[in-house]
Design a protein around this motif. Structure first.
Motif, PDB file in Angstrom:
ATOM      1  N   GLU A 171       1.978  -3.551   7.365  1.00  0.00           N
ATOM      2  CA  GLU A 171       0.666  -3.136   6.855  1.00  0.00           C
ATOM      3  C   GLU A 171       0.769  -2.669   5.398  1.00  0.00           C
ATOM      4  O   GLU A 171      -0.078  -2.985   4.565  1.00  0.00           O
ATOM      5  N   LEU A 172       1.833  -1.929   5.085  1.00  0.00           N
ATOM      6  CA  LEU A 172       2.005  -1.428   3.720  1.00  0.00           C
ATOM      7  C   LEU A 172       2.298  -2.568   2.740  1.00  0.00           C
ATOM      8  O   LEU A 172       2.020  -2.446   1.545  1.00  0.00           O
ATOM      9  N   GLN A 173       2.856  -3.650   3.261  1.00  0.00           N
ATOM     10  CA  GLN A 173       3.122  -4.812   2.413  1.00  0.00           C
ATOM     11  C   GLN A 173       1.835  -5.341   1.784  1.00  0.00           C
ATOM     12  O   GLN A 173       1.838  -5.851   0.659  1.00  0.00           O
ATOM     13  N   LYS A 174       0.721  -5.184   2.496  1.00  0.00           N
ATOM     14  CA  LYS A 174      -0.567  -5.640   1.969  1.00  0.00           C
ATOM     15  C   LYS A 174      -0.941  -4.871   0.700  1.00  0.00           C
ATOM     16  O   LYS A 174      -1.549  -5.436  -0.212  1.00  0.00           O
ATOM     17  N   PHE A 175      -0.589  -3.586   0.651  1.00  0.00           N
ATOM     18  CA  PHE A 175      -0.853  -2.795  -0.546  1.00  0.00           C
ATOM     19  C   PHE A 175      -0.048  -3.339  -1.724  1.00  0.00           C
ATOM     20  O   PHE A 175      -0.556  -3.445  -2.841  1.00  0.00           O
ATOM     21  N   TYR A 176       1.218  -3.661  -1.468  1.00  0.00           N
ATOM     22  CA  TYR A 176       2.083  -4.156  -2.538  1.00  0.00           C
ATOM     23  C   TYR A 176       1.570  -5.499  -3.073  1.00  0.00           C
ATOM     24  O   TYR A 176       1.509  -5.713  -4.286  1.00  0.00           O
ATOM     25  N   ILE A 177       1.196  -6.405  -2.173  1.00  0.00           N
ATOM     26  CA  ILE A 177       0.705  -7.722  -2.588  1.00  0.00           C
ATOM     27  C   ILE A 177      -0.557  -7.581  -3.424  1.00  0.00           C
ATOM     28  O   ILE A 177      -0.715  -8.222  -4.475  1.00  0.00           O
ATOM     29  N   LEU A 178      -1.453  -6.701  -2.984  1.00  0.00           N
ATOM     30  CA  LEU A 178      -2.722  -6.525  -3.695  1.00  0.00           C
ATOM     31  C   LEU A 178      -2.509  -5.931  -5.078  1.00  0.00           C
ATOM     32  O   LEU A 178      -3.031  -6.448  -6.076  1.00  0.00           O
ATOM     33  N   THR A 179      -1.742  -4.857  -5.169  1.00  0.00           N
ATOM     34  CA  THR A 179      -1.543  -4.207  -6.475  1.00  0.00           C
ATOM     35  C   THR A 179      -0.794  -5.125  -7.435  1.00  0.00           C
ATOM     36  O   THR A 179      -1.119  -5.187  -8.625  1.00  0.00           O
ATOM     37  N   GLY A 183      -1.906  -6.687 -11.287  1.00  0.00           N
ATOM     38  CA  GLY A 183      -1.194  -6.071 -12.406  1.00  0.00           C
ATOM     39  C   GLY A 183      -1.079  -4.570 -12.303  1.00  0.00           C
ATOM     40  O   GLY A 183      -0.811  -3.889 -13.295  1.00  0.00           O
ATOM     41  N   TRP A 184      -1.298  -4.039 -11.098  1.00  0.00           N
ATOM     42  CA  TRP A 184      -1.149  -2.611 -10.871  1.00  0.00           C
ATOM     43  C   TRP A 184       0.257  -2.326 -10.341  1.00  0.00           C
ATOM     44  O   TRP A 184       1.005  -3.229  -9.986  1.00  0.00           O
ATOM     45  N   GLN A 185       0.600  -1.032 -10.262  1.00  0.00           N
ATOM     46  CA  GLN A 185       1.859  -0.612  -9.673  1.00  0.00           C
ATOM     47  C   GLN A 185       1.589   0.153  -8.384  1.00  0.00           C
ATOM     48  O   GLN A 185       0.600   0.875  -8.269  1.00  0.00           O
ATOM     49  N   LEU A 186       2.489  -0.018  -7.433  1.00  0.00           N
ATOM     50  CA  LEU A 186       2.466   0.770  -6.205  1.00  0.00           C
ATOM     51  C   LEU A 186       3.583   1.793  -6.304  1.00  0.00           C
ATOM     52  O   LEU A 186       4.746   1.437  -6.514  1.00  0.00           O
ATOM     53  N   VAL A 187       3.220   3.066  -6.190  1.00  0.00           N
ATOM     54  CA  VAL A 187       4.190   4.153  -6.339  1.00  0.00           C
ATOM     55  C   VAL A 187       4.193   4.996  -5.079  1.00  0.00           C
ATOM     56  O   VAL A 187       3.142   5.359  -4.551  1.00  0.00           O
ATOM     57  N   TYR A 188       5.399   5.297  -4.596  1.00  0.00           N
ATOM     58  CA  TYR A 188       5.540   6.164  -3.427  1.00  0.00           C
ATOM     59  C   TYR A 188       6.458   7.323  -3.792  1.00  0.00           C
ATOM     60  O   TYR A 188       7.613   7.130  -4.163  1.00  0.00           O
ATOM     61  N   LYS A 189       5.916   8.522  -3.745  1.00  0.00           N
ATOM     62  CA  LYS A 189       6.672   9.730  -4.079  1.00  0.00           C
ATOM     63  C   LYS A 189       7.350   9.601  -5.446  1.00  0.00           C
ATOM     64  O   LYS A 189       8.558   9.827  -5.592  1.00  0.00           O
ATOM     65  N   ASP A 190       6.564   9.191  -6.429  1.00  0.00           N
ATOM     66  CA  ASP A 190       6.991   9.104  -7.827  1.00  0.00           C
ATOM     67  C   ASP A 190       7.997   7.986  -8.099  1.00  0.00           C
ATOM     68  O   ASP A 190       8.596   7.934  -9.174  1.00  0.00           O
ATOM     69  N   GLU A 191       8.209   7.088  -7.150  1.00  0.00           N
ATOM     70  CA  GLU A 191       9.081   5.937  -7.371  1.00  0.00           C
ATOM     71  C   GLU A 191       8.267   4.652  -7.279  1.00  0.00           C
ATOM     72  O   GLU A 191       7.457   4.478  -6.354  1.00  0.00           O
ATOM     73  N   VAL A 192       8.496   3.747  -8.248  1.00  0.00           N
ATOM     74  CA  VAL A 192       7.804   2.459  -8.232  1.00  0.00           C
ATOM     75  C   VAL A 192       8.380   1.607  -7.106  1.00  0.00           C
ATOM     76  O   VAL A 192       9.591   1.471  -6.972  1.00  0.00           O
ATOM     77  N   VAL A 193       7.504   1.043  -6.286  1.00  0.00           N
ATOM     78  CA  VAL A 193       7.923   0.259  -5.128  1.00  0.00           C
ATOM     79  C   VAL A 193       8.149  -1.188  -5.542  1.00  0.00           C
ATOM     80  O   VAL A 193       7.329  -1.791  -6.228  1.00  0.00           O
ATOM     81  N   ASP A 194       9.297  -1.749  -5.102  1.00  0.00           N
ATOM     82  CA  ASP A 194       9.532  -3.169  -5.323  1.00  0.00           C
ATOM     83  C   ASP A 194       9.286  -3.919  -4.017  1.00  0.00           C
ATOM     84  O   ASP A 194       8.693  -3.392  -3.088  1.00  0.00           O
TER      85      ASP A 194
END
Length: 204
Positions: A171-179, A183-194
């Motif tokens: 489910e969280l993968q959908k956030f990464y694909i969308l952002t 051209g947005w970044q997905l950040v979790y606890k101050d770390e950029v998600v790859d």
């Protein structure tokens, strides 16, 4: 001639200012649209992810009470067969997040803890007790407590939690694909998600 030249300069200045304002409005509109799209996506996945399993347990209960010193004992015992349905759920409505339009960042601050529910069905066999050591409500409560603790250990040792975590990551993968697509970044606890989301969301 000077008036014409000044007029051209003023006209160009007005056109440039107008275009600049128009571009700024367009960029702001796009940011707001992207922000709304992200919010909609989060709302769409804000659901209860449930993974189910079934466990069985055979439990021997025995209790002895010593009477008149160590010479006489009064015993009670029971054979208990337990069939339990187990669910592990993540309530995604509890995701703590922030949409940062200015920096084009979706920040996920925290994720919900898994909710483990065990629903056991008890069947009692070979229940026996002495007159001086009868079965009481406390015995049944002790049996239920011990069985639930044993079942919880089985759940922890099984693949049920891993399966639930994998569904959460999906489910969280959908956030990464969308952002990423915007051209947005997905950040979790101050770390950029790859791309390898599990390195971030399951490392705590």
């Amino acid at each position: 001639m000077k008036k014409v030249f000044v007029g051209v300069i003023v006209t160009l200045a007005v056109v440039l200012v107008f275009r600049s304002c128009a571009d700024e409005r367009e960029e702001k509109s796009i940011l707001q649209e992207n922000s709304m799209l992200i919010q909609t996506q989060i709302d769409n996945v804000s659901k209860l992810i449930v993974t189910e399993g079934h466990f069985a347990e055979v439990y021997n209960y025995k209790d002895s009470k010593m009477l008149f010193g160590p010479f006489i004992s009064a015993e009670k015992k029971a054979l208990v067969v337990v069939n339990a349905d187990v669910t592990i759920a993540y309530d995604l409505n509890q995701i703590d997040f922030e949409v940062d339009e200015a920096n084009k960042v979706l920040r996920i601050k925290s994720l919900p803890e898994p909710e483990v529910k065990i629903n056991p069905d008890f069947e009692y066999y070979d229940v026996s007790s002495d007159y001086l050591n009868m079965f009481e409500a406390s015995d049944y409560n002790k049996i239920k407590k011990n069985v639930k603790a044993s079942l919880m250990k089985k759940v922890e040792a099984s693949s049920l939690k891993t399966n639930a975590q994998n569904r959460l990551i999906s489910e969280l993968q959908k956030f990464y694909i969308l952002t990423s697509s915007m051209g947005w970044q997905l950040v979790y606890k101050d770390e950029v998600v790859d791309q390898d989301l599990s390195d971030f969301f399951l490392k705590d």
